[in-house]
Design a protein around this motif. Structure first.
Motif, PDB file in Angstrom:
ATOM      1  N   GLN A 132       0.855  -1.182   0.000  1.00 60.66           N
ATOM      2  CA  GLN A 132       0.000   0.000   0.000  1.00 60.66           C
ATOM      3  C   GLN A 132       0.893   1.235   0.000  1.00 60.66           C
ATOM      4  N   HIS A 133       0.546   2.212  -0.821  1.00 57.53           N
ATOM      5  CA  HIS A 133       1.447   3.329  -1.062  1.00 57.53           C
ATOM      6  C   HIS A 133       1.019   4.608  -0.348  1.00 57.53           C
ATOM      7  N   PHE A 134       1.986   5.240   0.272  1.00 56.90           N
ATOM      8  CA  PHE A 134       1.871   6.638   0.687  1.00 56.90           C
ATOM      9  C   PHE A 134       2.534   7.532  -0.360  1.00 56.90           C
ATOM     10  N   PHE A 135       3.647   7.071  -0.912  1.00 55.98           N
ATOM     11  CA  PHE A 135       4.408   7.846  -1.887  1.00 55.98           C
ATOM     12  C   PHE A 135       4.072   7.351  -3.290  1.00 55.98           C
ATOM     13  N   VAL A 136       3.794   8.283  -4.190  1.00 52.44           N
ATOM     14  CA  VAL A 136       3.496   7.938  -5.579  1.00 52.44           C
ATOM     15  C   VAL A 136       4.591   8.510  -6.464  1.00 52.44           C
ATOM     16  N   ASP A 137       5.192   7.618  -7.230  1.00 45.46           N
ATOM     17  CA  ASP A 137       6.422   7.917  -7.963  1.00 45.46           C
ATOM     18  C   ASP A 137       6.090   8.243  -9.423  1.00 45.46           C
ATOM     19  N   HIS A 138       5.933   9.525  -9.723  1.00 46.86           N
ATOM     20  CA  HIS A 138       5.733   9.934 -11.122  1.00 46.86           C
ATOM     21  C   HIS A 138       5.991  11.435 -11.231  1.00 46.86           C
ATOM     22  N   GLU A 139       6.589  11.853 -12.360  1.00 45.87           N
ATOM     23  CA  GLU A 139       6.945  13.262 -12.522  1.00 45.87           C
ATOM     24  C   GLU A 139       5.727  14.177 -12.515  1.00 45.87           C
ATOM     25  N   TRP A 140       4.616  13.729 -13.074  1.00 43.10           N
ATOM     26  CA  TRP A 140       3.416  14.570 -13.041  1.00 43.10           C
ATOM     27  C   TRP A 140       2.889  14.709 -11.614  1.00 43.10           C
ATOM     28  N   MET A 141       3.000  13.655 -10.814  1.00 40.36           N
ATOM     29  CA  MET A 141       2.571  13.750  -9.419  1.00 40.36           C
ATOM     30  C   MET A 141       3.462  14.724  -8.657  1.00 40.36           C
ATOM     31  N   ALA A 142       4.756  14.682  -8.930  1.00 39.44           N
ATOM     32  CA  ALA A 142       5.669  15.636  -8.300  1.00 39.44           C
ATOM     33  C   ALA A 142       5.348  17.053  -8.742  1.00 39.44           C
ATOM     34  N   GLU A 143       5.006  17.217 -10.004  1.00 36.89           N
ATOM     35  CA  GLU A 143       4.675  18.545 -10.530  1.00 36.89           C
ATOM     36  C   GLU A 143       3.452  19.122  -9.834  1.00 36.89           C
ATOM     37  N   LEU A 144       2.505  18.256  -9.505  1.00 35.33           N
ATOM     38  CA  LEU A 144       1.292  18.693  -8.811  1.00 35.33           C
ATOM     39  C   LEU A 144       1.486  18.771  -7.299  1.00 35.33           C
ATOM     40  N   GLY A 145       2.633  18.324  -6.812  1.00 31.96           N
ATOM     41  CA  GLY A 145       2.873  18.348  -5.372  1.00 31.96           C
ATOM     42  C   GLY A 145       2.109  17.276  -4.628  1.00 31.96           C
ATOM     43  N   GLU A 146       1.842  16.147  -5.298  1.00 30.73           N
ATOM     44  CA  GLU A 146       0.993  15.124  -4.710  1.00 30.73           C
ATOM     45  C   GLU A 146       1.677  13.770  -4.616  1.00 30.73           C
ATOM     46  N   GLN A 147       2.994  13.789  -4.428  1.00 34.01           N
ATOM     47  CA  GLN A 147       3.689  12.518  -4.198  1.00 34.01           C
ATOM     48  C   GLN A 147       3.231  11.879  -2.890  1.00 34.01           C
ATOM     49  N   LEU A 148       2.893  12.698  -1.907  1.00 40.41           N
ATOM     50  CA  LEU A 148       2.369  12.235  -0.628  1.00 40.41           C
ATOM     51  C   LEU A 148       0.950  12.762  -0.448  1.00 40.41           C
ATOM     52  N   PRO A 149       0.153  12.132   0.418  1.00 43.62           N
ATOM     53  CA  PRO A 149      -1.173  12.672   0.683  1.00 43.62           C
ATOM     54  C   PRO A 149      -1.081  14.109   1.187  1.00 43.62           C
ATOM     55  N   ALA A 150      -1.893  14.975   0.623  1.00 43.74           N
ATOM     56  CA  ALA A 150      -1.838  16.388   0.987  1.00 43.74           C
ATOM     57  C   ALA A 150      -3.253  16.961   1.004  1.00 43.74           C
ATOM     58  N   TYR A 151      -3.451  17.975   1.827  1.00 45.05           N
ATOM     59  CA  TYR A 151      -4.730  18.691   1.802  1.00 45.05           C
ATOM     60  C   TYR A 151      -4.739  19.651   0.624  1.00 45.05           C
ATOM     61  N   ARG A 152      -5.744  19.497  -0.256  1.00 46.54           N
ATOM     62  CA  ARG A 152      -5.960  20.462  -1.326  1.00 46.54           C
ATOM     63  C   ARG A 152      -7.399  20.940  -1.239  1.00 46.54           C
ATOM     64  N   PRO A 153      -7.607  22.231  -1.027  1.00 51.78           N
ATOM     65  CA  PRO A 153      -8.965  22.752  -0.874  1.00 51.78           C
ATOM     66  C   PRO A 153      -9.733  22.698  -2.188  1.00 51.78           C
ATOM     67  N   PRO A 154     -11.039  22.936  -2.145  1.00 50.85           N
ATOM     68  CA  PRO A 154     -11.804  23.013  -3.393  1.00 50.85           C
ATOM     69  C   PRO A 154     -11.230  24.086  -4.314  1.00 50.85           C
ATOM     70  N   LEU A 155     -11.431  23.901  -5.596  1.00 47.67           N
ATOM     71  CA  LEU A 155     -10.987  24.912  -6.556  1.00 47.67           C
ATOM     72  C   LEU A 155     -11.646  26.252  -6.241  1.00 47.67           C
ATOM     73  N   ASN A 156     -10.900  27.312  -6.416  1.00 43.40           N
ATOM     74  CA  ASN A 156     -11.450  28.651  -6.236  1.00 43.40           C
ATOM     75  C   ASN A 156     -12.138  29.064  -7.537  1.00 43.40           C
ATOM     76  N   ILE A 157     -13.364  28.589  -7.703  1.00 46.63           N
ATOM     77  CA  ILE A 157     -14.087  28.781  -8.968  1.00 46.63           C
ATOM     78  C   ILE A 157     -14.300  30.261  -9.265  1.00 46.63           C
ATOM     79  N   ARG A 158     -14.531  31.036  -8.219  1.00 49.49           N
ATOM     80  CA  ARG A 158     -14.773  32.464  -8.432  1.00 49.49           C
ATOM     81  C   ARG A 158     -13.527  33.138  -9.008  1.00 49.49           C
ATOM     82  N   HIS A 159     -12.353  32.732  -8.505  1.00 48.43           N
ATOM     83  CA  HIS A 159     -11.109  33.289  -9.017  1.00 48.43           C
ATOM     84  C   HIS A 159     -10.846  32.810 -10.445  1.00 48.43           C
ATOM     85  N   ILE A 160     -11.123  31.530 -10.702  1.00 48.23           N
ATOM     86  CA  ILE A 160     -10.804  30.942 -12.003  1.00 48.23           C
ATOM     87  C   ILE A 160     -11.721  31.463 -13.097  1.00 48.23           C
TER      88      ILE A 160
END
Length: 887
Positions: free
Chosen positions: A696-724
């Motif tokens: 079972q993985h905590f760390f995910v090994d891929h360059e796109w995951m690193a680019e998104l900052g999601e190699q490890l479990p992280a809190y990411r809030p809902p998209l700021n739709i109003r800003h976008i």
């Protein structure tokens, strides 16, 4: 966690440019230690706590698809004591930069903390465990960086930090966490988290899920009856999957099939990609390498398609029948011909130009699904671009600075791509209203069928109480009738043709080890050679006898024996079952199916499904486990061998529900009368998970995951739709309006979330569309309970009655899903047309991480892995409607 997770495994560290800090890079592998043997790039490394030496333990993906790995694909540590942490009084430490997303916009910012390190094989490394401690802010002596002082410190990931985000008191979090862990310790892992599909509907759902799983994995609850993750989402998969797949995908006659990820298909087909308000680079962490710079989300799909990560149909801008014929005429292998044509610019992936006429979908058959009134996120885009109807889209198209760089942008978006929409349903839904042809279908009580899910331990039969009335037909009979008519026409117009099929690099096949190290190497940019099945999709030519489709549909084909059935890497050739089906179903006489078992009736199809699956055929289950025993070196066959002589027939299911048999098709065990719980076979029999480390993985090994900052479990809030996307307020008539978060949970006033249009269910509700809102929000715009209100945003508009309830939090509204256009839907003042459905306010957004492929568990699998149809990050504007309603 030492045996069943990746926490002891070593991660290489890469120094950031112009800083003294490091960032996590990838798993250290046997190849890094000089091993040049097969699978070395997929054999992950840990340290033995007793000797301090690096060890390549059994079970990683490097042992799964190699001859040298036979008998070694298991979780037996063979006396090795994995070292969880490099931390000691004498250990070296470095600063690492890790992503945080609670501040800093969509891409977040950076937090600097320390990890203990060692040098292994000349490479600076730490463990996943040490990185996880740094991510969550668990300080150890001597670690540099910024750390929370205690649970009351308002620093990332402390109980105090989460309180203003979730409204759950910090003290409650601490108490629940301790009770959860204590219960797990005392009960042997019987702490459980049960959740529905709602979490999966957020853009960053994957990170939320990984956080939930982290709690379960750290407390040893996965793979334990009464513990773990109970994901209750309804009938997502069928238990006798192997047999069902043979018939559902036509694998008994022709393979491989074309299986498309629905989210990306409709994202292109409905032109929602033309309305994105941001690019992939906005999601990237500051720690990335700039892999998404200038990329639109549509560009990510185009790249993922050509690298073989994700399916894309239609694949090319030329008919695949013509491509196969051209390759044959040129005397080339299909793969080399396609590569040459792509490099010469004479062939193009359709994902690079979704709006070109040759890439449009032309005929769509919707079977027993309310696509337009229930499941189609972005309903108004479906109406405008796919059907050419009057959609209520109010969004501006993507601004020039965010438009795709490699996907063709046509100045005028097409409207009405479909030539024909056929619906097969026993209800008049929104999909039926917009269909060119609506075929009358039988209900459950008028046909033979099977019912099973991945969560229920029984297989049930449907039996007709009465024959299908009037002109209705069962699903099976309707499709056979269509096949017969099609075959008659095809004899004149098509005949037998060669068809080129592009197949992505799939999970549970050698394709999942085709692109090691998580590196993104693009053949189009000259970074790697274009090699079918390794750096791009596989290309296969199949022969299709279009004039014989009806014969193939009504008989079991020979590929069941010649190529066998395959599921999760286990291939069996069920000759005995085919012979048995000949006796039970009878043989076909004449034509290409001469001598084959008959599938002319639905009961015969049910019989074949049950015969060809290990969950309902003990001989196949036992044979499958014996095959796995050879690969894993572990005892498994006894899980099914006491049922080796058991064969569940359709007549058995008609007599009463039948308990299924433990099978390698699934990860849990019902052996000995226990109830199914996922991963019990992994935990109890040391069979690996189907991941890179086998754990079972905590760390995910891929360059796109690193680019998104999601190699490890992280809190990411809902998209700021109003800003976008900006504000959607009208305001021209001075009416009061309130902007709120808009959620579409599972339907309250309906049967299985869909059927709210019968008198019984309507009498329990308000008789039509309704929207739940808080008293505070209602007061802001002068709305009383049961008033007509209008809710609108850039995607569309709906009209509904307000349910003002103290149970709703301020700032959030609900519209339960599947409020169809067929029931009490007045005109909209915003659009001047009929008000919409719940998905009139939603739309599709593609997260790049869901497109990754060719890399261990991040590889495409039908109904397992692909982009989600997220819609819960949405906001809407609500105002009181004039109460004189026009229909």
């Amino acid at each position: 966690i030492k045996q069943y997770t990746d926490l002891p495994f070593l991660i290489t560290l890469r120094q950031r440019e112009d800083t003294t800090a490091y960032v996590p890079d990838r798993f250290l592998t046997a190849a890094d230690l000089g091993d040049e043997g097969e699978g070395a790039a997929w054999k992950t490394v840990l340290l033995d706590a007793d000797t301090g030496e690096p060890v390549v333990p059994n079970g990683s993906l490097g042992f799964r698809h190699t001859d040298s790995g036979i008998g070694k694909w298991n979780l037996d540590l063979e006396g090795v004591e994995p070292l969880l942490s490099l931390h000691s009084p004498t250990s070296d430490a470095v600063e690492v930069d890790l992503p945080r997303f609670d501040v800093g916009g969509e891409g977040g910012s950076v937090i600097r903390r320390g990890v203990p390190v060692a040098t292994v094989g000349g490479t600076l490394v730490t463990t996943v465990f040490d990185l996880l401690f740094a991510q969550y802010g668990v300080e150890r002596d001597g670690m540099p960086g910024t750390w929370p002082t205690d649970y009351e410190d308002d620093a990332t990931y402390t109980p105090a930090w989460q309180e203003p985000i979730t409204s759950v008191p910090a003290a409650t979090v601490i108490r629940v966490a301790r009770e959860f862990a204590e219960n797990s310790e005392r009960s042997g892992g019987r702490s459980m988290i049960a959740l529905g599909a709602g979490t999966n509907h957020w853009f960053h759902s994957d990170e939320t899920y990984r956080s939930i799983l982290s709690l379960l994995i750290l407390t040893g609850c996965q793979g334990v009856n009464g513990g773990g993750w109970a994901h209750y989402v309804g009938q997502e998969k069928v238990r006798p999957f192997t047999g069902w797949a043979q018939l559902a995908f036509g694998l008994d006659w022709v393979r491989p099939p074309r299986q498309m990820a629905g989210t990306t298909f409709f994202y292109h087909a409905t032109d929602q990609w033309r309305y994105d308000g941001f690019g992939a680079d906005e999601l990237a962490t500051p720690l990335g390498k700039g892999l998404f710079e200038g990329k639109a989300l549509a560009d990510c799909i185009a790249q993922a398609t050509r690298l073989g990560w994700t399916p894309s149909y239609p694949t090319f801008n030329r008919n695949p029948l013509e491509i196969a014929e051209s390759a044959k005429a040129a005397g080339q292998e299909p793969g080399s011909y396609v590569v040459d044509q792509l490099l010469a610019g004479k062939l193009q992936f359709s994902a690079n130009d979704p709006d070109a006429e040759e890439n449009w979908p032309r005929v769509l058959t919707v079977w027993r699904s309310n696509l337009l009134g229930s499941s189609g996120k972005g309903n108004e885009y479906f109406l405008r671009h796919l059907l050419g109807a009057e959609g209520a889209v109010r969004a501006d198209e993507t601004p020039i600075e965010h438009r795709p760089g490699e996907v063709t942008w046509r100045e005028e978006a097409p409207r009405g791509k479909l030539d024909l929409l056929v619906s097969l349903d026993f209800r008049m839904t929104s999909t039926g209203l917009f269909s060119d042809v609506l075929l009358p279908a039988a209900t459950w009580y008028e046909k033979y069928d099977l019912s099973s899910t991945d969560m229920h331990p029984f297989v049930h039969a449907f039996n007709p109480a009465i024959p299908p009335p009037w002109e209705t037909r069962s699903d099976y009979d309707a499709f056979i009738a269509m096949a017969r008519t099609f075959s008659t026409l095809a004899a004149k117009h098509l005949g037998t043709r060669s068809d080129l099929v592009a197949v992505p690099l799939q999970h549970d096949t050698p394709g999942e080890v085709s692109q090691p190290g998580g590196a993104v190497l693009d053949w189009l940019a000259g970074e790697v050679e274009p090699v079918p099945g390794r750096t791009m999709p596989n290309f296969t030519v199949v022969e299709r006898d279009y004039a014989a489709i009806d014969q193939m549909m009504t008989a079991l084909g020979p590929k069941v024996e010649t190529l066998g059935t395959n599921v999760k890497g286990v291939t069996l050739k069920p000759e005995a079952e085919v012979e048995s089906l000949r006796q039970m179903n009878g043989e076909v006489h004449g034509g290409i199916a001469d001598g084959r078992p008959s599938l002319a009736r639905a009961e015969q199809a049910c019989e074949a499904i049950l015969a060809l699956s290990g969950t309902t055929n003990g001989r196949l289950a036992t044979a499958g486990f014996r095959q796995l025993e050879r690969r894993t070196g572990r005892q498994l066959a006894d899980l099914a061998s006491d049922h080796e002589g058991k064969r569940i027939t359709f007549a058995d299911t008609q007599s009463r529900p039948q308990a299924i048999i433990t099978s390698p098709e699934w990860s849990g065990s019902e052996h000995g009368g226990r109830r199914y719980s996922p991963f019990t076979i992994n935990v109890e029999r040391l069979k690996p998970w189907h991941t890179m480390t086998g754990r079972q993985h905590f760390f995910v090994d891929h360059e796109w995951m690193a680019e998104l900052g999601e190699q490890l479990p992280a809190y990411r809030p809902p998209l700021n739709i109003r800003h976008i996307f900006g504000d959607a307020q009208l305001g021209e008539d001075g009416r009061l309006e309130v902007t709120v978060r808009y959620l579409t949970p599972h339907s309250k006033w309906s049967i299985h979330s869909e059927y709210q249009d019968n008198l019984f269910m309507l009498s329990l509700s308000r008789g039509g569309p309704d929207l739940w809102m808080s008293p505070q929000d209602a007061a802001k715009i002068g709305v009383a309970d049961n008033d007509w209100i209008e809710s609108y945003n850039r995607n569309g508009a709906i009209v509904a009655r307000a349910i003002v309830s103290h149970r709703m939090p301020e700032g959030t509204v609900y519209m339960y899903h599947a409020k169809d256009r067929t029931i009490d839907v007045p005109r909209s003042e915003v659009t001047g047309r009929r008000g919409g459905v719940h998905n009139s306010l939603t739309r599709l957004l593609i997260k790049p991480s869901h497109l990754i492929g060719g890399s261990a568990q991040l590889s495409y699998g039908f109904n397992y892995y692909g982009p989600t149809g997220n819609q819960r990050d949405e906001i809407t504007v609500i105002r009181r409607r004039r109460q004189k309603v026009e229909y």
